[in-house]
Structure formats: C-alpha cells, structure tokens
Design a protein around this motif. Structure first.
Motif, mmCIF file in Angstrom:
data_model
loop_
_atom_site.group_PDB
_atom_site.id
_atom_site.type_symbol
_atom_site.label_atom_id
_atom_site.label_comp_id
_atom_site.label_asym_id
_atom_site.label_seq_id
_atom_site.Cartn_x
_atom_site.Cartn_y
_atom_site.Cartn_z
ATOM 1 N N GLU A 58 11.403 28.753 23.425
ATOM 2 C CA GLU A 58 10.868 29.996 22.890
ATOM 3 C C GLU A 58 11.663 30.755 22.081
ATOM 4 O O GLU A 58 13.024 30.098 21.954
ATOM 5 N N LYS B 103 10.624 29.793 14.710
ATOM 6 C CA LYS B 103 10.132 29.255 14.230
ATOM 7 C C LYS B 103 9.454 29.901 13.221
ATOM 8 O O LYS B 103 9.480 29.101 11.737
ATOM 9 N N GLU C 106 -0.248 25.198 16.459
ATOM 10 C CA GLU C 106 -0.812 25.124 17.723
ATOM 11 C C GLU C 106 0.287 25.085 19.028
ATOM 12 O O GLU C 106 0.713 25.585 18.821
ATOM 13 N N PRO C 107 -0.813 25.774 19.885
ATOM 14 C CA PRO C 107 -2.189 25.937 19.329
ATOM 15 C C PRO C 107 -2.752 27.147 18.136
ATOM 16 O O PRO C 107 -2.276 27.540 18.534
ATOM 17 N N ARG D 58 -6.234 28.267 22.780
ATOM 18 C CA ARG D 58 -4.726 29.268 22.066
ATOM 19 C C ARG D 58 -4.604 30.436 23.480
ATOM 20 O O ARG D 58 -4.384 30.613 24.856
ATOM 21 N N VAL E 119 -2.166 29.804 26.161
ATOM 22 C CA VAL E 119 -1.111 31.117 26.588
ATOM 23 C C VAL E 119 -1.048 32.317 26.967
ATOM 24 O O VAL E 119 0.037 33.095 27.050
ATOM 25 N N TYR F 266 -4.070 21.063 25.213
ATOM 26 C CA TYR F 266 -3.159 20.982 24.450
ATOM 27 C C TYR F 266 -3.751 19.866 23.612
ATOM 28 O O TYR F 266 -3.839 19.451 22.104
ATOM 29 N N ARG G 69 -4.653 19.527 19.654
ATOM 30 C CA ARG G 69 -4.285 18.966 18.401
ATOM 31 C C ARG G 69 -5.573 17.929 17.774
ATOM 32 O O ARG G 69 -5.049 17.653 16.548
ATOM 33 N N ARG H 120 4.617 23.796 15.199
ATOM 34 C CA ARG H 120 4.556 23.149 16.506
ATOM 35 C C ARG H 120 3.490 21.468 16.786
ATOM 36 O O ARG H 120 2.912 22.174 15.638
ATOM 37 N N PHE H 121 3.734 20.583 17.141
ATOM 38 C CA PHE H 121 2.743 19.545 17.383
ATOM 39 C C PHE H 121 3.003 18.693 18.481
ATOM 40 O O PHE H 121 3.300 19.381 19.389
ATOM 41 N N SER I 66 5.786 19.280 21.129
ATOM 42 C CA SER I 66 5.626 19.675 22.186
ATOM 43 C C SER I 66 5.136 19.715 23.579
ATOM 44 O O SER I 66 6.111 19.855 24.562
ATOM 45 N N THR I 67 3.891 18.302 23.511
ATOM 46 C CA THR I 67 2.988 18.276 24.312
ATOM 47 C C THR I 67 5.004 17.427 25.614
ATOM 48 O O THR I 67 4.701 18.174 26.592
ATOM 49 N N TYR J 5 6.986 20.449 26.917
ATOM 50 C CA TYR J 5 6.480 21.328 27.711
ATOM 51 C C TYR J 5 5.987 20.523 29.302
ATOM 52 O O TYR J 5 6.691 20.982 29.851
ATOM 53 N N GLN J 6 5.518 19.463 28.777
ATOM 54 C CA GLN J 6 4.410 19.581 29.707
ATOM 55 C C GLN J 6 4.797 18.011 30.761
ATOM 56 O O GLN J 6 4.296 17.553 31.526
ATOM 57 N N HIS K 254 3.927 30.432 29.231
ATOM 58 C CA HIS K 254 5.271 29.539 29.709
ATOM 59 C C HIS K 254 6.422 30.668 29.791
ATOM 60 O O HIS K 254 7.377 30.048 29.717
ATOM 61 N N GLU K 255 6.950 31.896 28.925
ATOM 62 C CA GLU K 255 7.831 32.637 28.830
ATOM 63 C C GLU K 255 7.966 33.249 30.047
ATOM 64 O O GLU K 255 9.428 33.448 30.824
HETATM 65 P P1 TMP Z 1 4.100 29.669 20.638
HETATM 66 O O1 TMP Z 1 3.083 29.619 19.661
HETATM 67 O O2 TMP Z 1 4.233 31.105 20.268
HETATM 68 O O3 TMP Z 1 5.051 29.154 20.834
HETATM 69 O O4 TMP Z 1 3.280 29.538 21.644
HETATM 70 C C1 TMP Z 1 3.397 28.614 22.223
HETATM 71 C C2 TMP Z 1 2.947 27.809 23.204
HETATM 72 O O5 TMP Z 1 2.690 27.000 23.902
HETATM 73 C C3 TMP Z 1 4.366 28.184 23.483
HETATM 74 O O6 TMP Z 1 5.111 28.445 24.827
HETATM 75 C C4 TMP Z 1 4.621 26.221 23.995
HETATM 76 C C5 TMP Z 1 3.152 26.084 24.740
HETATM 77 N N1 TMP Z 1 2.835 24.586 24.531
HETATM 78 C C6 TMP Z 1 3.220 23.544 25.039
HETATM 79 O O7 TMP Z 1 3.249 24.202 26.244
HETATM 80 N N2 TMP Z 1 2.702 21.824 24.761
HETATM 81 C C7 TMP Z 1 2.018 22.243 23.641
HETATM 82 O O8 TMP Z 1 1.805 21.032 23.698
HETATM 83 C C8 TMP Z 1 2.059 23.063 22.657
HETATM 84 C C9 TMP Z 1 1.497 23.112 20.822
HETATM 85 C C10 TMP Z 1 2.482 24.360 22.880
#
Ligand code: TMP
Length: 217
Positions: free
Chosen positions: A14, A18, A41-42, A52, A56, A72, A76, A98-99, A102-103, A106-107, A164-165
């Motif tokens: 975060e 970007k 993405e998303p 999205r 989010v 996600y 995609r 993001r692509f 990111s998954t 994060y996941q 997510h923040e």
């Molecule tokens: P952002 O576009 O502002 O970065 O927000 C997208 C949010 O979604 C960010 O917290 C990251 C999260 N995210 C995932 O957790 N998994 C993913 O695959 C993608 C693309 C984004």
C-alpha cells in the motif's frame, strides 16, 4: 518505432506511489511515440469495477483469502481477455497497476499461506495461460510509511477503498517480504525500486530501466 505490444506491471504494498509512477511513465512513453494504455487490477474493465468495489471496500473479514483469490482471478480473466490481450495484439503497450503477483503477495504471503501456492499457480494457468509480463516493476517501501500515505489519501475519498489497509501490520510486513522473495526468484522479470524517495527521482530511475530494457534511447 517500437510496434511490438508490451505488458509492464507495477507491484508493491500500500502507498508505494504506483499510480503516480504509471501516469508519469505513460506520459514519457507517449512522448517517445509509443501507443500506450494504462490499466489496473482489480477494476480494469466494467465488470472489474463492480468486483473492485466488492473486494476493496467494507469489512476486512467479510470474505476470506480463498474467496478473495477467486474473485481477483475472475477480475484478471476478464481483464486479460477483454483488455490486455486485444491491446497487445494491436501493438499497444499496457501498463498495469497490479497483476497476478499481487494475489501471491496478498492472498498467499499476506495471509500466511492460507491459500496453497499450487492452487494459485493452477488458477494462473487457467486464467492467464503462458502469458507473462515483459517486466514487473516492484516498488518497495516500509509498510508503516506506505500505510500512512495510503490512509491519508483515502481520507479525501468518498468511497474508502481501505479493506486491506485495515489489516494488521504483520499482514503488510509478510506481503512485503513475499514480494521481495518473488523478485529474487525471477530476477529477469522483476526490477525492485526503493520507493521512499521523491516522485521525480523514482520516475527517473524507472525511465532509465525502461530505456535500457526496451532499447528506447
Ligand atoms: P490498489 O489498486 O489501490 O492498490 O488497491 C487494490 C487492493 O487490492 C490492494 O489493497 C491490493 C489488493 N489486491 C489483492 O489483495 N490481490 C490481488 O490480486 C490484487 C490485484 C489486489
């Protein structure tokens, strides 16, 4: 003139800046005469915008890592088939905020590996096949700094995209370490930039990297 389509992704936790860097790079490439589009993405498509909002916004516990990974990936799949592939086919450069990394960040890493890595690889194969970014720019920053930047920005927004923040710092530290591990595993695709510098300094570093990588000088 460069006419081959390219796919460049921007990754990071975060508040790494970007979207600002994508905008600046896209302006730079346009000036070079390159046909470039930006996406994210998303939310890179109309259906993706709906996904999205679901992903989010709202309570952080409204769904788990598995449900998130599936959504996600739905986003995609639509993104690659409806937007990225057609653009590249026409010779455009696509810069994506993001692509798939990111998954994994994060996941998988963020949630302490609650979704098996193999499952994410299988989803990638199903949704994206053998297609990969030509280059992935990873913006790295201490999550404490990134989160405070990101939350300050969200304070001015009508719809708070802070699902997510709002997760604990450990989640963000894990995903940062995960990104750095991924970059080490694929050094030809990833370039890591320290993002704790001025917008201009970071932009100049990214431009130098792009000029060299794609022979633009
Ligand atoms: P952002 O576009 O502002 O970065 O927000 C997208 C949010 O979604 C960010 O917290 C990251 C999260 N995210 C995932 O957790 N998994 C993913 O695959 C993608 C693309 C984004």
């Amino acid at each position: 003139m460069e006419s081959k389509g390219r796919f460049i992704t921007f990754e990071g936790g975060e508040g790494t800046g970007k979207s600002t860097q994508i905008k600046l790079l896209s302006e730079f490439l346009e000036k070079k005469g390159i046909d470039v589009i930006t996406s994210k993405e998303p939310g890179g498509t109309e259906v993706g915008q709906d996904l999205r909002r679901i992903l989010v916004t709202g309570d952080k516990d409204k769904m788990d890592a598995v449900a998130e990974a599936l959504l996600y990936y739905a986003d995609r799949r639509i993104h690659v088939t409806k937007k990225i592939w057609p653009a590249i086919e026409q010779g455009q450069w696509v810069l994506s905020d993001r692509f798939a990394d990111s998954t994994v960040a994060y996941q998988y890493y963020g949630y302490n590996k609650r979704v098996p890595y193999q499952t994410l690889e299988n989803l990638y194969k199903l949704a994206v096949g053998d297609f990969k970014p030509d280059l992935t720019i990873l913006l790295d920053i201490d999550p404490k700094i990134g989160l405070s930047r990101s939350l300050a920005k969200a304070g001015h927004m009508a719809v708070k995209e802070t699902r997510h923040e709002s997760r604990e710092l450990e989640f963000h530290n894990n995903l940062r370490a995960g990104y750095l591990e991924m970059a080490k595993k694929e050094p030809d695709r990833f370039v890591v930039f320290a993002a704790d510098k001025t917008i201009e300094a970071l932009h100049n570093e990214i431009v130098a990297c792009i000029e060299e990588r794609f022979n633009l000088k």
